[in-house]
Design an enzyme around this catalytic site. Structure first.
Site, short mmCIF file in Angstrom:
data_model
loop_
_atom_site.label_atom_id
_atom_site.label_comp_id
_atom_site.label_asym_id
_atom_site.label_seq_id
_atom_site.Cartn_x
_atom_site.Cartn_y
_atom_site.Cartn_z
CB SER A 8 -0.93 -0.01 1.22
OG SER A 8 -0.19 -0.23 2.42
CD GLU A 10 1.17 7.93 5.52
OE1 GLU A 10 0.91 7.02 6.33
OE2 GLU A 10 1.96 8.88 5.76
CG HIS A 70 -4.07 8.23 8.18
ND1 HIS A 70 -2.81 8.46 8.69
CD2 HIS A 70 -3.92 7.29 7.22
CE1 HIS A 70 -1.93 7.70 8.05
NE2 HIS A 70 -2.58 6.99 7.14
NE ARG A 100 -1.91 10.30 21.18
CZ ARG A 100 -0.94 10.87 21.89
NH1 ARG A 100 -0.88 10.67 23.19
NH2 ARG A 100 0.00 11.57 21.31
CG ASP A 102 1.06 13.67 16.07
OD1 ASP A 102 1.38 12.75 16.83
OD2 ASP A 102 1.37 13.73 14.87
CE LYS A 159 -2.14 1.10 18.95
NZ LYS A 159 -1.31 2.10 18.23
CG PHE A 210 9.81 13.66 7.99
CD1 PHE A 210 9.18 14.87 8.23
CD2 PHE A 210 9.73 13.12 6.71
CE1 PHE A 210 8.49 15.54 7.23
CE2 PHE A 210 9.04 13.78 5.70
CZ PHE A 210 8.43 14.99 5.96
CG HIS A 260 1.77 1.73 4.61
ND1 HIS A 260 0.58 1.76 3.92
CD2 HIS A 260 1.90 2.96 5.18
CE1 HIS A 260 0.00 2.95 4.08
NE2 HIS A 260 0.78 3.69 4.83
#
Length: 287
Positions: A8, A10, A70, A100, A102, A159, A210, A260
């Site tokens: 996949s 992103e 997301h 969750r 940021d 989770k 990053f 991913h």
């Protein structure tokens, strides 16, 4: 070399007309590779909520590849999340990446009605049953805000128990960190696939920024080699391709259930990796 599993890409929502034009070019280059799905990110505290929804809507209507938005719970209410879930269902979306999220700067410790990603997963399951395939985040090198590695693993297990179908990891450059995390999760009873996230290396300054933010370690040997390239971006990208290709091969050979790719809305680095890994043959074999 045959690869099964989940592969996949992103994307992030473009924030300007110029960025949107570049993103359209990226889509035209990458979507014909037939990834299993593409995910679309969500800004801190929902700062790109509308942009994310717009981007997801565009991709869903083009219909080339399944889309996985997301969805973040920090700063969200049950009502706002319910509206977003309804919007995605109406678009025919069947997969979400539940995070969750940021805290935006200035929010302090006021996360809203949901504190943890496990709360969000449980809420989505209560509201929508099994409509969505839910991915959650995993941190092989430990979440930067976790109290300890054990606490981070416990949060991940919660989770999954709340109803996650799979996980995508933060990117990393140490394959052993992934394998150890995968094995620790399995020992804790986790049976869902944990897909490694792969970050192409194209710009050392950007990568260092990053990585400092998200807690991904750039090994010293790699950082020093990347520094050596200075302004030689072609040399850096060729070396970066060798590094990420070797990492990807080791992960797949070690049993990783897919990859991913964090594209950063650029086509060439991910397409080059895809072709070097012979993932084109996987798409041909599926046809």
């Amino acid at each position: 070399m045959s690869h099964n599993g989940s592969f996949s890409f992103e994307f992030f929502p473009p924030r300007s007309e110029e960025a949107a034009a570049r993103f359209a070019q990226t889509r035209r280059a990458l979507l014909p590779l037939q990834p299993d799905y593409v995910s679309v990110t969500f800004g801190a505290g929902g700062s790109t909520r509308d942009l994310t929804l717009d981007t997801v809507t565009t991709l869903a209507r083009e219909g080339d590849v399944p889309v996985a938005p997301h969805i973040s719970c920090i700063g969200a209410t049950a009502t706002s999340l319910r509206e977003l879930l309804d919007a995605y269902r109406s678009l025919g979306i069947r997969r979400l990446v539940a995070l969750r999220g940021d805290l935006p700067s200035g929010m302090g410790d006021a996360p809203g009605e949901f504190r943890y990603a496990s709360d969000l997963v449980a809420f989505i399951r209560r509201e929508t049953g099994d409509w969505f395939h839910l991915e959650v985040a995993a941190y092989p090198e430990v979440h930067p805000q976790a109290r300890s590695a054990r606490a981070d693993l416990d949060a991940f297990v919660r989770k999954v128990r709340a109803g996650a179908d799979g996980a995508i990891t933060q990117y990393f450059f140490n394959a052993d960190a992934y394998f150890r995390f995968r094995d620790a999760a399995a020992a804790a009873g986790v049976a869902v696939p944990i897909i490694p996230g792969v970050m192409p290396i194209t710009n050392y300054t950007q990568l260092a920024r990053f990585s400092a933010t998200c807690g991904a370690e750039i090994p010293r040997w790699l950082a020093r080699r990347l520094e050596d390239f200075g302004d030689d971006l072609d040399g850096l990208r060729a070396f970066g391709l060798d590094v990420t290709l070797a990492l990807s091969r080791r992960l797949l050979d070690g049993g990783a259930p897919g990859l991913h790719f964090y594209t950063l809305n650029r086509a060439e680095p991910t397409a080059t990796l895809w072709q070097a890994l012979d993932l084109d043959r996987r798409a041909e074999g599926a046809g």
